[in-house]
Design an enzyme around this catalytic site. Structure first.
Site, PDB file in Angstrom:
ATOM      1  N   GLY A   4       0.979  -1.138   0.098  1.00 42.83           N
ATOM      2  CA  GLY A   4      -0.104   0.031  -0.071  1.00 42.83           C
ATOM      3  C   GLY A   4       0.863   1.173   0.150  1.00 42.83           C
ATOM      4  N   HIS A  40      -5.380  15.947   1.583  1.00 44.82           N
ATOM      5  CA  HIS A  40      -4.911  14.937   2.585  1.00 44.82           C
ATOM      6  C   HIS A  40      -4.376  15.529   3.818  1.00 44.82           C
ATOM      7  CE1 HIS A  40      -5.098  12.038  -0.698  1.00 44.82           C
ATOM      8  NE2 HIS A  40      -5.109  11.267   0.135  1.00 44.82           N
ATOM      9  N   HIS A  41      -4.121  14.927   4.939  1.00 46.54           N
ATOM     10  CA  HIS A  41      -3.526  15.789   6.211  1.00 46.54           C
ATOM     11  C   HIS A  41      -2.262  16.247   5.824  1.00 46.54           C
ATOM     12  CE1 HIS A  41      -1.195  12.120   6.455  1.00 46.54           C
ATOM     13  NE2 HIS A  41      -2.182  11.470   5.957  1.00 46.54           N
ATOM     14  N   GLY A  72      -0.976   8.890  -4.419  1.00 48.96           N
ATOM     15  CA  GLY A  72      -1.205   8.014  -5.312  1.00 48.96           C
ATOM     16  C   GLY A  72      -2.579   7.563  -5.856  1.00 48.96           C
ATOM     17  N   LYS A  77       1.104  14.096   5.334  1.00 51.04           N
ATOM     18  CA  LYS A  77       1.467  13.359   3.950  1.00 51.04           C
ATOM     19  C   LYS A  77       2.764  13.651   3.179  1.00 51.04           C
ATOM     20  CE  LYS A  77      -0.863  11.052  -0.048  1.00 51.04           C
ATOM     21  NZ  LYS A  77      -0.205   9.934   0.272  1.00 51.04           N
TER      22      LYS A  77
END
Length: 276
Positions: free
Chosen positions: A107, A165-166, A175, A169
């Site tokens: 991931g 995103h937070h 991605g 990141k």
């Protein structure tokens, strides 16, 4: 042979995704057994029980250094190794794990083309199986599948991608945003090119542009919107993740999927049966 109790190793065990995955594995003890927890060599929590680290009490699995990955695999014999780390360490993990015949669920995001080539070559050479995905959330993969249709049917529209995103990141664009762009490009019936943000006097928007905008702030788990803008109308497709549990649930499905595959490289469309 169908494996019922799956022995799982977690690389990146002390990270945000790693801790959530481990908690869910422990909640599903009939299906999974956590056999090793691995993190970076400089993690100050190395040697402590991973259960204590994540707040569920002692489970008899210490947090160990990725420097000792080969020895750890030999000792714990995992069926599947899950990796949510960083590109460089992940490449190393894949090389060692695949050489040992261990199946993989990857991931980690942010790979260069060369790093991804190394990963795929190691998996293929060692004839193991792996799931590689930029996003394991079930809803996101339905989002991806829907983009195939929209790109085909709205090919003449202007396309923009926005992701947020937070603040923690590290890679940009996400991605997931890059995968969305790849799917769109593969299903358009015209030329296209990716650009990343805009600044200054850039002139009129060209028809070929697909622009990705990366926003960072707060504790946003992951928001993705693709805009198809035409003359007189606009269609927006959005997926918002409010909890990392959405990704974790998909990871567990991927583990169950890959453990009974002999060899090959798969994605979450394969896991969810969306390639049919």
């Amino acid at each position: 042979m169908v494996i019922i109790m799956i022995k799982v190793g977690m690389v990146g065990a002390a990270g945000r995704m790693g801790t959530n995955i481990i908690k869910t594995l422990l909640e599903n003890e009939k299906d999974f057994k956590l056999v090793c927890a691995i993190d970076a060599p400089n993690n100050p929590k190395l040697g402590r029980d991973i259960g204590e680290i994540i707040g569920v009490g002692n489970i008899g699995v210490p947090l160990q250094s990725s420097e000792n990955l080969e020895e750890i695999i030999d000792k714990t014999n995992p069926d599947v190794l899950v990796d949510f780390t960083a590109p460089g360490p992940c490449v190393n993990t894949v090389k060692i794990a695949s050489s040992k015949g261990v199946k993989l669920v990857i991931g980690t995001t942010g790979f260069t083309d060369e790093q991804m080539k190394e990963i795929k070559e190691s998996i293929t050479k060692n004839k193991v199986s792996a799931v590689i995905s930029q996003n394991y959330a079930i809803g996101v993969n339905i989002f991806f599948k829907t983009l195939e249709l929209l790109a085909k049917k709205l090919s003449d529209y202007d396309i923009e991608i926005i992701e947020m995103h937070h603040r923690f990141k590290k890679d940009a664009p996400s991605g997931t945003a890059l995968r969305a762009a790849e799917i769109i490009q593969n299903n358009l019936n015209r030329d296209s090119k990716l650009i990343y943000g805009r600044y200054g006097l850039v002139g009129e928007r060209s028809k070929e542009e697909i622009c990705i905008h990366a926003l960072r702030g707060g504790d946003v788990v992951g928001d993705h919107t693709v805009i198809f803008a035409g003359d007189g109308e606009r269609l927006e497709l959005t997926h918002k993740a409010s909890s990392r549990q959405a990704f974790v649930n998909g990871v567990l499905l991927a583990i169950k999927f890959i453990v009974n595959k002999d060899e090959g490289i798969y994605n979450t469309f394969d896991v969810l049966g969306l390639n049919d």
